[in-house]
Scaffold this motif. Structure first.
Motif: not given
Length: 362
Positions: A151-180
């Protein structure tokens, strides 16, 4: 004939292997608890409290969400303590979402996320989130006859697909965290009346510490600045003293103009926005009024965007990845120098709003 025989043998072998795997999986599932959601709450400077949710499926198709909790200074110790509470070992191979209390995120969560990437059973598309209040409040809610993690995962994904959240997940968080040239962000959620509400985005600095939450009027702006997007949600603008107009079904394309990378020369972010006019409180809609609304909205988006960008600069966070845009346009990239000049570089936004349809009711 030989080729046909070989193909038939291969199919039979595959069926045999799949059947044996299904038997093993069935047996294993009867002997373990699969956590689908985990939350971490702040206790003190050296301790955290975790709560894990494992679903139990009954023959009548009802689902019971069982929770386990523990307190420790290490997430590995927490798992061991949870296993001591359960008649079956707890595994994370079906983990859907991991939540962190806002107060804990202020102390930094990079070390906790590090434990996720060290677990080979956890996929990089795992959803992460920050919670207003405690994660226990969220994971103790009853969301109907459904697995809480799903339920929580689908709520987040629905708001990414059609709502106000940009694309995000563990991989993208780590990419941004380790990016210079980029800093990470995560969605913020809150439990309310048996539901969860997406509140905005939590911004993190280069140390992995939560430093800012986007306000309601900034959420759509942030998504448009962050990525090319199609967004069913919209925004409203005051047209004159008492009249308002709002748009939705927004299609946004963004581009950067960086003439002299690694200098204090102004950077421009261009936004091309196409949308449908959802509502207008005035008396009449005609081509002249459409042009007025487009101009007002373009100016409004520009001002709100530049205010948000300047706020990021003051906080010394770069969730938009402006530094990443600069890095890809120069051979003389120097992270230390970029960190020094980022806060003072003029970053301007050019916005052009085009209204495609105006089928509104007065």
């Amino acid at each position: 004939m030989r080729i046909l025989f070989e193909k038939l043998a291969l199919i039979l072998l595959s069926i045999s292997i799949l059947s044996s795997c299904m038997g093993v999986d069935s047996k294993v599932l009867d002997e373990i608890n699969l956590a689908t959601a985990i939350g971490y709450d702040y206790v003190d400077e050296t301790h955290i409290k975790a709560i894990a949710v494992t679903p139990l499926y009954y023959p009548d198709k009802t689902i019971k969400n069982v929770t386990f909790s523990s307190k420790s200074s290490l997430s590995k110790d927490i798992r061991d303590e949870m296993n001591q509470q359960s008649e079956r070992p707890i595994y994370s191979g079906k983990l859907e979402v991991v939540l962190y209390e806002k107060k804990l995120a202020e102390q930094g969560i990079s070390h906790l996320i590090d434990t996720l990437i060290r677990d080979p059973s956890i996929g990089t598309t795992l959803n992460l989130g920050i919670v207003e209040g405690s994660t226990k409040d969220v994971l103790s809610q009853q969301f109907g006859n459904i697995d809480k993690g799903i339920y929580l995962s689908k709520t987040i994904e629905q708001n990414i697909e059609t709502g106000m959240l940009p694309k995000n997940n563990l991989h993208l968080f780590l990419y941004a965290y380790h990016s210079e040239g980029m800093d990470p962000f995560l969605p913020i959620i809150k439990a309310l009346d048996g539901k969860v509400i997406i509140k905005g985005n939590a911004m993190f600095n280069s140390k992995g510490e939560y430093v800012y939450q986007t306000k309601s009027r900034e959420n759509v702006i942030f998504k448009m600045l962050f990525e090319d997007t199609t967004n069913k949600e919209g925004f409203s603008t005051k047209i004159d003293g008492k009249e308002f107009a709002s748009v939705n079904n927004i299609i946004t394309k963004r581009s950067y103009k960086i003439s002299k990378p690694m200098t204090d020369t102004p950077i421009t972010i261009k936004l091309e926005i196409k949308a449908m006019l959802r509502e207008y409180t005035g008396k009449e809609i005609n081509p002249k009024m459409i042009k007025i609304i487009e101009d007002k909205m373009s100016k409004d988006v520009k001002e709100r965007s530049e205010d948000l960008v300047r706020n990021f600069q003051k906080l010394h966070v770069d969730p938009l990845g402006v530094g990443e845009q600069v890095r890809t346009r120069t051979r003389s990239w120097d992270k230390k120098k970029w960190d020094e000049i980022y806060t003072s570089i003029p970053i301007n936004v050019e916005a052009k709003v085009e209204i495609l349809e105006s089928g509104v009711v007065e």
